[in-house]
Scaffold this motif. Structure first.
Motif, PDB file in Angstrom:
ATOM      1  N   LEU A 117     -50.074  29.258 -35.177  1.00  0.00           N
ATOM      2  CA  LEU A 117     -48.822  29.667 -35.813  1.00  0.00           C
ATOM      3  C   LEU A 117     -48.656  29.042 -37.202  1.00  0.00           C
ATOM      4  O   LEU A 117     -48.144  29.684 -38.118  1.00  0.00           O
ATOM      5  N   ILE A 118     -49.095  27.799 -37.352  1.00  0.00           N
ATOM      6  CA  ILE A 118     -49.006  27.126 -38.651  1.00  0.00           C
ATOM      7  C   ILE A 118     -49.820  27.884 -39.695  1.00  0.00           C
ATOM      8  O   ILE A 118     -49.353  28.134 -40.813  1.00  0.00           O
ATOM      9  N   LEU A 119     -51.045  28.267 -39.341  1.00  0.00           N
ATOM     10  CA  LEU A 119     -51.889  29.027 -40.266  1.00  0.00           C
ATOM     11  C   LEU A 119     -51.324  30.417 -40.514  1.00  0.00           C
ATOM     12  O   LEU A 119     -51.394  30.943 -41.619  1.00  0.00           O
ATOM     13  N   GLU A 120     -50.760  31.025 -39.475  1.00  0.00           N
ATOM     14  CA  GLU A 120     -50.152  32.348 -39.610  1.00  0.00           C
ATOM     15  C   GLU A 120     -48.996  32.316 -40.602  1.00  0.00           C
ATOM     16  O   GLU A 120     -48.768  33.269 -41.356  1.00  0.00           O
ATOM     17  N   CYS A 121     -48.275  31.178 -40.618  1.00  0.00           N
ATOM     18  CA  CYS A 121     -47.163  31.008 -41.558  1.00  0.00           C
ATOM     19  C   CYS A 121     -47.640  30.533 -42.931  1.00  0.00           C
ATOM     20  O   CYS A 121     -46.823  30.294 -43.824  1.00  0.00           O
ATOM     21  N   ILE A 144     -43.304  23.395 -31.374  1.00  0.00           N
ATOM     22  CA  ILE A 144     -43.388  24.408 -32.424  1.00  0.00           C
ATOM     23  C   ILE A 144     -43.274  25.818 -31.839  1.00  0.00           C
ATOM     24  O   ILE A 144     -43.857  26.130 -30.807  1.00  0.00           O
ATOM     25  N   HIS A 145     -42.500  26.659 -32.520  1.00  0.00           N
ATOM     26  CA  HIS A 145     -42.475  28.090 -32.217  1.00  0.00           C
ATOM     27  C   HIS A 145     -42.324  28.855 -33.534  1.00  0.00           C
ATOM     28  O   HIS A 145     -42.010  28.272 -34.585  1.00  0.00           O
ATOM     29  N   LYS A 146     -42.562  30.132 -33.503  1.00  0.00           N
ATOM     30  CA  LYS A 146     -42.669  30.936 -34.716  1.00  0.00           C
ATOM     31  C   LYS A 146     -41.401  30.897 -35.555  1.00  0.00           C
ATOM     32  O   LYS A 146     -41.464  30.742 -36.780  1.00  0.00           O
ATOM     33  N   GLU A 147     -40.242  31.027 -34.929  1.00  0.00           N
ATOM     34  CA  GLU A 147     -38.983  31.067 -35.670  1.00  0.00           C
ATOM     35  C   GLU A 147     -38.729  29.739 -36.382  1.00  0.00           C
ATOM     36  O   GLU A 147     -38.295  29.711 -37.534  1.00  0.00           O
ATOM     37  N   LEU A 148     -39.026  28.636 -35.690  1.00  0.00           N
ATOM     38  CA  LEU A 148     -38.829  27.321 -36.287  1.00  0.00           C
ATOM     39  C   LEU A 148     -39.759  27.122 -37.481  1.00  0.00           C
ATOM     40  O   LEU A 148     -39.337  26.610 -38.528  1.00  0.00           O
ATOM     41  N   LEU A 149     -41.017  27.528 -37.344  1.00  0.00           N
ATOM     42  CA  LEU A 149     -41.956  27.390 -38.459  1.00  0.00           C
ATOM     43  C   LEU A 149     -41.519  28.199 -39.667  1.00  0.00           C
ATOM     44  O   LEU A 149     -41.656  27.760 -40.810  1.00  0.00           O
TER      45      LEU A 149
END
Length: 374
Positions: free
Chosen positions: A143-147, A96-101
């Motif tokens: 990152l999941i929660l951030e998204c 997982i990375h930010k752009e993918l999420l």
């Protein structure tokens, strides 16, 4: 047999056999090396999703292996969303990375289930077989929660982490999980190979159950906690996917269609493939899906048991793996004529109250799969 009793509700799409982790408790088949070069294409998966919608399925779960290995994961999520499915993805989180999420969220994924092996970095990495996997998972949760994607956490429970169950629950809550599944190891696939090193003691199970009950009260209204007593220590078996061929179906990475994700372990059955048949015809007419559907196939004592519409005789895969007869009463049941098999396993493989330090697992990886097939 009334068709109205067997309307499909959920589809599990096992998108790939590839996985960067090597968990020794994985329930996937140990023989995946023979199928890994024959995975479905993007177009074939889109066809599966379209046929699933026509069949009336409402929920789609993307898993693997590791679904994020697929370069077309966003396309498949978007297709599921456009077809009106509720969609969830199970992931180890290390890719997982930010752009993918961001892409995944925009594609319409409804929730993510993140697997975590332990609350302590060294122990988590030892189970996953990959260094620094723990760090990547923690970053993935953030990152999941951030998204703003709803986060569920899955922790497979076994001999080496069950004594820290309260700590694990608190850790999951600190990560912001809205749902925590404490999944006691199911002994299929790689987990069956490692059972002697994974099976907890009865004392460990009893203590963990008490801790889970306390935690449910502690986090009531904040985090849903699921903890189910494992089959080997429960007097009655669990229903096989709420009944074989009743509401669930799985499409494996190579197109094999299964009543449950572990059904390939039943070597006495031949399972159809989406490459040569439709989901609708497979669901309603294939021998594999009808073989253990309902209760007519059940032997005694199941046939006369008032629980037969509750547990359907238990797990067909477990029955086959322990008795070589998929139609047999699940040995987990105290009334099964084969229950002595479970009792013997517990007696012979049950550790002392202090967990064994022997962690020389057979890890889930391509090399070991090829060796096991040889």
């Amino acid at each position: 047999m009334s068709r109205s009793r067997f309307l499909p509700f959920s589809l599990l799409c096992e998108l790939t056999f590839h996985c960067p982790l090597q968990c020794p408790y994985c329930s996937n088949s140990t023989h995946y090396s023979g199928w890994i070069k024959n995975e479905l294409s993007t177009e074939q998966w889109i066809r599966v999703l379209r046929e699933a919608q026509k069949l009336g399925i409402l929920q789609v779960y993307f898993s693997g292996g590791e679904p994020l290995v697929r370069k077309d994961i966003t396309t498949l999520i978007r297709t599921a969303h456009d077809l009106g499915f509720y969609s969830n993805m199970s992931t180890g989180g290390t890719l997982i990375h930010k752009e993918l999420l961001k892409e995944i969220k925009e594609a319409g994924l409804d929730s993510i289930q993140l697997s975590i092996q332990d609350s302590r970095p060294d122990l988590a990495d030892q189970i996953s077989g990959v260094k620094k996997s723990f760090e990547k998972k923690i970053e993935a949760a953030r990152l999941i929660l951030e998204c703003e994607i709803p986060l569920g956490i899955n922790v497979v429970i076994h001999r080496h982490n069950i004594d820290r169950i309260a700590e694990i629950i608190d850790f999951a809550a600190s990560l912001g999980a809205h749902r925590l599944e404490l999944a006691n190891t199911q002994y299929y696939g790689w987990a069956l190979l490692n059972r002697k090193k994974l099976l907890p003691s009865k004392q460990q199970i009893e203590k963990a159950s008490q801790e889970a009950s306390k935690a449910k009260e502690k986090y009531k209204g904040k985090m849903e906690i699921l903890f189910v007593i494992p089959d080997y220590y429960s007097p009655f078996p669990k229903p096989c996917m709420q009944g074989w061929g009743k509401i669930y179906m799985t499409v494996s990475a190579d197109g094999t269609v299964l009543p449950c994700q572990s059904a390939r372990d039943i070597r006495s059955l031949s399972f159809p493939n989406i490459r040569s048949d439709s989901l609708e015809n497979i669901w309603w007419n294939s021998e594999a899906f009808n073989k253990f559907r309902g209760t007519d196939f059940l032997p005694e004592p199941c046939k006369s048991c008032p629980r037969k519409e509750i547990d359907f005789g238990g797990c067909r895969c477990q029955a086959f793996l322990l008795t070589s007869d998929a139609a047999a009463t699940d040995p987990a049941c105290i009334y099964s004529p084969h229950h002595h098999i479970i009792e013997r396993i517990i007696q012979e493989e049950n550790p002392a109250e202090t967990p064994s330090e022997d962690k020389k697992f057979i890890y889930r990886n391509l090399k070991n799969s090829k060796t096991l097939q040889a």
